[in-house]
Design an enzyme around this catalytic site. Structure first.
Site, PDB file in Angstrom:
ATOM      1  N   HIS A 104      -9.877 -17.339  13.124  1.00  0.00           N
ATOM      2  CA  HIS A 104     -10.576 -17.255  12.045  1.00  0.00           C
ATOM      3  C   HIS A 104     -11.499 -16.308  12.206  1.00  0.00           C
ATOM      4  N   LEU A 163      -4.815 -13.409   0.354  1.00  0.00           N
ATOM      5  CA  LEU A 163      -5.390 -14.000  -0.634  1.00  0.00           C
ATOM      6  C   LEU A 163      -5.776 -13.874  -1.818  1.00  0.00           C
ATOM      7  N   TYR A 214      -9.325 -21.594   3.048  1.00  0.00           N
ATOM      8  CA  TYR A 214      -9.493 -21.693   4.757  1.00  0.00           C
ATOM      9  C   TYR A 214     -10.547 -21.827   4.985  1.00  0.00           C
ATOM     10  N   THR A 230      -6.237  -0.237  10.343  1.00  0.00           N
ATOM     11  CA  THR A 230      -6.909  -1.837   9.783  1.00  0.00           C
ATOM     12  C   THR A 230      -8.391  -2.196  10.440  1.00  0.00           C
ATOM     13  N   ASP A 231      -8.776  -2.120   9.855  1.00  0.00           N
ATOM     14  CA  ASP A 231     -10.555  -2.832  10.205  1.00  0.00           C
ATOM     15  C   ASP A 231     -10.437  -4.246  11.497  1.00  0.00           C
ATOM     16  N   GLU A 232      -9.666  -5.005  11.037  1.00  0.00           N
ATOM     17  CA  GLU A 232      -9.681  -6.011  11.819  1.00  0.00           C
ATOM     18  C   GLU A 232      -9.603  -6.409  13.327  1.00  0.00           C
ATOM     19  N   LYS A 240      -2.062  -4.330  16.224  1.00  0.00           N
ATOM     20  CA  LYS A 240      -2.513  -2.864  15.076  1.00  0.00           C
ATOM     21  C   LYS A 240      -3.840  -2.188  16.611  1.00  0.00           C
ATOM     22  N   ILE A 265      11.187   1.194  12.621  1.00  0.00           N
ATOM     23  CA  ILE A 265      11.058   1.886  13.205  1.00  0.00           C
ATOM     24  C   ILE A 265      11.203   0.888  14.362  1.00  0.00           C
ATOM     25  N   ILE A 279       0.432  -1.090  -0.201  1.00  0.00           N
ATOM     26  CA  ILE A 279      -0.168  -0.468   0.080  1.00  0.00           C
ATOM     27  C   ILE A 279       1.003   1.665   0.297  1.00  0.00           C
ATOM     28  N   ASP A 303      -8.894 -24.667   8.771  1.00  0.00           N
ATOM     29  CA  ASP A 303      -9.111 -23.247   8.974  1.00  0.00           C
ATOM     30  C   ASP A 303      -7.662 -22.647   9.654  1.00  0.00           C
ATOM     31  N   TYR A 350      -1.598  -9.798  15.099  1.00  0.00           N
ATOM     32  CA  TYR A 350      -1.282  -9.113  13.783  1.00  0.00           C
ATOM     33  C   TYR A 350      -2.982  -7.947  14.915  1.00  0.00           C
ATOM     34  N   PRO A 362      -6.323 -20.467  12.468  1.00  0.00           N
ATOM     35  CA  PRO A 362      -6.869 -20.278  14.406  1.00  0.00           C
ATOM     36  C   PRO A 362      -7.915 -19.033  14.660  1.00  0.00           C
TER      37      PRO A 362
HETATM   38  P1  NAD Z   1       3.493  -4.873   3.216  1.00  0.00           P
HETATM   39  O1  NAD Z   1       3.651  -5.475   4.136  1.00  0.00           O
HETATM   40  O2  NAD Z   1       2.710  -4.941   1.698  1.00  0.00           O
HETATM   41  O3  NAD Z   1       4.321  -3.591   3.683  1.00  0.00           O
HETATM   42  C1  NAD Z   1       4.793  -3.219   4.749  1.00  0.00           C
HETATM   43  C2  NAD Z   1       5.914  -2.115   4.785  1.00  0.00           C
HETATM   44  O4  NAD Z   1       6.261  -2.085   5.826  1.00  0.00           O
HETATM   45  C3  NAD Z   1       7.972  -3.333   4.170  1.00  0.00           C
HETATM   46  O5  NAD Z   1       8.032  -2.113   3.022  1.00  0.00           O
HETATM   47  C4  NAD Z   1       7.817  -3.842   5.008  1.00  0.00           C
HETATM   48  O6  NAD Z   1       9.435  -3.294   4.480  1.00  0.00           O
HETATM   49  C5  NAD Z   1       7.993  -2.126   6.406  1.00  0.00           C
HETATM   50  N1  NAD Z   1       8.353  -2.577   7.210  1.00  0.00           N
HETATM   51  C6  NAD Z   1       8.117  -3.921   8.269  1.00  0.00           C
HETATM   52  N2  NAD Z   1       8.455  -3.570   9.286  1.00  0.00           N
HETATM   53  C7  NAD Z   1       9.107  -2.162   9.587  1.00  0.00           C
HETATM   54  C8  NAD Z   1       9.776  -1.835  10.179  1.00  0.00           C
HETATM   55  N3  NAD Z   1      10.229  -2.496  12.112  1.00  0.00           N
HETATM   56  N4  NAD Z   1      10.356  -0.646   9.989  1.00  0.00           N
HETATM   57  C9  NAD Z   1      10.243  -0.543   8.823  1.00  0.00           C
HETATM   58  N5  NAD Z   1       9.270  -0.616   7.866  1.00  0.00           N
HETATM   59  C10 NAD Z   1       9.143  -1.852   8.285  1.00  0.00           C
HETATM   60  O7  NAD Z   1       1.928  -4.428   3.927  1.00  0.00           O
HETATM   61  P2  NAD Z   1       0.632  -3.711   3.182  1.00  0.00           P
HETATM   62  O8  NAD Z   1      -0.378  -4.933   3.197  1.00  0.00           O
HETATM   63  O9  NAD Z   1       0.785  -3.179   2.556  1.00  0.00           O
HETATM   64  O10 NAD Z   1       0.166  -2.774   4.834  1.00  0.00           O
HETATM   65  C11 NAD Z   1       0.568  -1.675   5.334  1.00  0.00           C
HETATM   66  C12 NAD Z   1       0.284  -0.673   6.441  1.00  0.00           C
HETATM   67  O11 NAD Z   1      -1.892  -0.639   5.437  1.00  0.00           O
HETATM   68  C13 NAD Z   1       0.236  -2.111   7.670  1.00  0.00           C
HETATM   69  O12 NAD Z   1      -0.083  -0.968   8.570  1.00  0.00           O
HETATM   70  C14 NAD Z   1      -1.435  -2.415   7.583  1.00  0.00           C
HETATM   71  O13 NAD Z   1      -1.559  -2.849   8.697  1.00  0.00           O
HETATM   72  C15 NAD Z   1      -2.500  -1.248   6.782  1.00  0.00           C
HETATM   73  N6  NAD Z   1      -3.813  -2.171   6.420  1.00  0.00           N
HETATM   74  C16 NAD Z   1      -3.672  -3.184   5.293  1.00  0.00           C
HETATM   75  C17 NAD Z   1      -3.977  -4.000   4.676  1.00  0.00           C
HETATM   76  C18 NAD Z   1      -4.561  -4.660   3.487  1.00  0.00           C
HETATM   77  O14 NAD Z   1      -5.509  -5.468   3.199  1.00  0.00           O
HETATM   78  N7  NAD Z   1      -3.768  -5.103   3.691  1.00  0.00           N
HETATM   79  C19 NAD Z   1      -5.661  -3.310   5.017  1.00  0.00           C
HETATM   80  C20 NAD Z   1      -5.956  -1.962   5.778  1.00  0.00           C
HETATM   81  C21 NAD Z   1      -4.581  -1.660   6.731  1.00  0.00           C
HETATM   82  O1  TDX Z   2      -4.752 -19.029   1.337  1.00  0.00           O
HETATM   83  C1  TDX Z   2      -5.722 -17.938   1.857  1.00  0.00           C
HETATM   84  N1  TDX Z   2      -6.903 -18.938   1.804  1.00  0.00           N
HETATM   85  C2  TDX Z   2      -7.226 -18.596   2.076  1.00  0.00           C
HETATM   86  O2  TDX Z   2      -8.718 -18.859   2.434  1.00  0.00           O
HETATM   87  C3  TDX Z   2      -4.977 -16.973   2.300  1.00  0.00           C
HETATM   88  C4  TDX Z   2      -4.285 -16.080   2.329  1.00  0.00           C
HETATM   89  C5  TDX Z   2      -6.117 -16.267   2.734  1.00  0.00           C
HETATM   90  N2  TDX Z   2      -7.965 -16.865   3.475  1.00  0.00           N
HETATM   91  C6  TDX Z   2      -8.268 -16.396   3.632  1.00  0.00           C
HETATM   92  C7  TDX Z   2      -8.217 -15.801   4.605  1.00  0.00           C
HETATM   93  C8  TDX Z   2      -9.469 -14.409   5.319  1.00  0.00           C
HETATM   94  O3  TDX Z   2     -10.546 -14.772   4.936  1.00  0.00           O
HETATM   95  O4  TDX Z   2      -8.910 -15.308   3.348  1.00  0.00           O
HETATM   96  C9  TDX Z   2      -9.068 -13.954   4.095  1.00  0.00           C
HETATM   97  C10 TDX Z   2      -7.984 -12.781   3.599  1.00  0.00           C
HETATM   98  O5  TDX Z   2      -6.497 -13.386   3.757  1.00  0.00           O
HETATM   99  P1  TDX Z   2      -5.358 -12.955   3.843  1.00  0.00           P
HETATM  100  O6  TDX Z   2      -5.082 -12.231   2.624  1.00  0.00           O
HETATM  101  O7  TDX Z   2      -4.748 -13.428   4.408  1.00  0.00           O
HETATM  102  O8  TDX Z   2      -5.885 -11.433   5.142  1.00  0.00           O
HETATM  103  P2  TDX Z   2      -6.716 -11.045   6.226  1.00  0.00           P
HETATM  104  O9  TDX Z   2      -6.917 -12.129   7.012  1.00  0.00           O
HETATM  105  O10 TDX Z   2      -8.775 -10.530   5.806  1.00  0.00           O
HETATM  106  O11 TDX Z   2      -5.963 -10.034   6.302  1.00  0.00           O
HETATM  107  C11 TDX Z   2      -5.777  -8.725   4.989  1.00  0.00           C
HETATM  108  O12 TDX Z   2      -7.014  -7.715   5.983  1.00  0.00           O
HETATM  109  C12 TDX Z   2      -6.945  -6.701   6.720  1.00  0.00           C
HETATM  110  C13 TDX Z   2      -4.107  -7.940   5.901  1.00  0.00           C
HETATM  111  O13 TDX Z   2      -3.302  -8.959   5.405  1.00  0.00           O
HETATM  112  C14 TDX Z   2      -4.116  -6.775   6.989  1.00  0.00           C
HETATM  113  O14 TDX Z   2      -2.882  -6.277   6.600  1.00  0.00           O
HETATM  114  C15 TDX Z   2      -5.373  -5.834   6.978  1.00  0.00           C
HETATM  115  O15 TDX Z   2      -5.099  -5.297   7.981  1.00  0.00           O
END
Ligand code: NAD
Ligand code: TDX
Length: 342
Positions: free
Chosen positions: A277, A191, A208, A126-128, A155, A61, A13, A273, A151, A275
């Site tokens: 979930h 996913l 899962y 995050t909404d989680e 957060k 960080i 992101i 599944d 996780y 754990p």
């Molecule tokens: P990502 O795992 O793709 O990227 C995380 C980045 O942070 C990486 O570039 C990594 O090198 C860097 N990083 C990790 N630990 C670090 C540290 N200790 N110091 C400096 N850099 C560090 O994650 P993403 O999916 O891009 O998520 C970005 C943010 O958005 C996160 O805070 C996540 O909680 C939040 N978020 C993600 C989603 C989603 O669907 N992916 C949804 C809602 C919120």
């Molecule tokens: O192989 C898989 N099979 C499967 O069924 C994976 C990787 C996931 N899943 C399921 C688990 C979840 O119900 O799919 C859904 C999405 O899984 P993820 O992509 O791991 O996302 P989720 O656990 O929902 O969390 C994501 O959304 C909120 C991001 O990883 C988080 O960083 C964000 O905060």
């Protein structure tokens, strides 16, 4: 030129946000501070490397000296924190790394930001943190904080510290809580990229449990636009949910992707599944819509197709990741844990 610190900008992101901001605001300098963990990849920003207002600094960080260094080197007006350990399954394997980056790391950023008079700190949460919903209802900004995975708990802990900084010091922070993102450059442990890339390789697709868990999806550029509007118009001390009202069960989503790719549903494998979930996430985004005028710009079906095409066109990007040491280790665990071992 005013300067923005973006942490975690080499991830999924963060890199999409930086590209979006550099193109739209050439008069703002962006410093990307990233530890380059397994999820951080400078290839995500190759097209931005030569922009005069973009600077990358490697740093962690969780390391206060490195955080102090970056704040002494630049005068930041804004800090946007994306840096995190972001994968729920990995947090089940190794919760300590999540406590360190997602909580202690944020505490380090808050301390330096306050001491250096930052004007606005945005925490990308995050909404989680709200936990799980049943068949009905939505998460609002007033929903109780009830995280279920390490996780989500890490957060949530950061969100609570930010709230305390605002209440105690009047620290200028805003928290955003977005739903599940998809789009280019997403690490193929999540996913959607996992399904696309496994399908392209004709590998099994692990679903899962019963596959009926519901996630609420947003295109990554809409998330970036949501953060942009919060940065422009958000009220200090507030929380804003960001969402695009696109709920789907995992199994329906997987079938949609296979259909786009013309791949057979026989690739789907129901596995053990996750754990704890969470059953359903669904965002009520009326606050950011009504107070800040945020509307998503991308339709789900169109943006999903474009995402699939991006992975088709950028095989080298994900093949390198999938053949790397981290993924190999992770896949071994994954196969054992999920009963996929042949
Ligand atoms: P990502 O795992 O793709 O990227 C995380 C980045 O942070 C990486 O570039 C990594 O090198 C860097 N990083 C990790 N630990 C670090 C540290 N200790 N110091 C400096 N850099 C560090 O994650 P993403 O999916 O891009 O998520 C970005 C943010 O958005 C996160 O805070 C996540 O909680 C939040 N978020 C993600 C989603 C989603 O669907 N992916 C949804 C809602 C919120
Ligand atoms: O192989 C898989 N099979 C499967 O069924 C994976 C990787 C996931 N899943 C399921 C688990 C979840 O119900 O799919 C859904 C999405 O899984 P993820 O992509 O791991 O996302 P989720 O656990 O929902 O969390 C994501 O959304 C909120 C991001 O990883 C988080 O960083 C964000 O905060």
């Amino acid at each position: 030129m005013e300067t923005m610190l973006v942490t975690g900008g080499a991830g999924f992101i963060g890199s999409n946000f930086i590209r979006y901001m550099l193109n739209k605001y050439p008069d703002i300098k962006i410093v990307n501070f990233d530890a380059l963990t397994y999820a951080g990849n400078l290839e995500n920003l190759t097209d931005c490397e030569n922009k005069p207002n973009y600077i990358f600094v490697k740093g962690n960080i969780t390391n206060k000296e490195e955080v102090d260094y970056i704040f002494s080197k630049y005068k930041f007006k804004w800090v946007i924190n994306f840096a995190a350990e972001s994968h729920v399954d990995k947090s089940i394997l190794n919760p300590m790394a999540f406590a360190e980056t997602n909580f202690i790391g944020v505490c380090n950023l808050l301390d330096s930001s306050r001491k250096n008079d930052v004007s606005l700190f945005i925490q990308v949460s995050t909404d989680e943190v709200y936990g799980s919903l049943g068949d009905s209802g939505y998460f609002t900004e007033n929903s109780p904080i009830k995280p279920n995975s390490p996780y989500a708990a890490s957060k949530a802990a950061a969100d609570l510290m930010i709230r305390a900084y605002f209440k105690t010091y009047g620290f200028p922070a805003i928290i955003t809580r977005c739903c599940n993102n998809y789009g280019p450059y997403q690490f193929p442990e999540k996913l959607i990229p996992l399904v696309i890339t496994n399908a392209l390789e004709d590998k099994p697709i692990p679903v899962y449990g019963d596959g009926k868990n519901v996630r609420d999806w947003i295109y990554v550029i809409d998330h970036a636009r949501g953060i942009e509007i919060v940065w422009q118009k958000g009220k200090i001390g507030e929380v804003y949910n960001i969402g695009a009202s696109q709920e789907l069960t995992n199994i329906d989503l997987v079938k949609k992707i296979l259909n786009i790719l013309g791949k057979p549903e026989t690739l789907i494998k129901y596995v053990t599944d996750r754990p704890g979930h969470d059953r359903r996430y669904a965002i009520d985004a009326s606050k950011i819509r009504e107070e800040l005028g945020f509307y998503p710009a991308f339709s789900f079906d169109q943006a999903l197709k474009e995402t699939v095409n991006w992975y088709k066109d950028n095989r080298r990007w994900w093949e390198r990741i999938k053949s790397g040491a981290y993924t190999t280790y992770y896949e071994e665990w994954y196969k054992r844990q999920l009963g996929l071992k042949e």
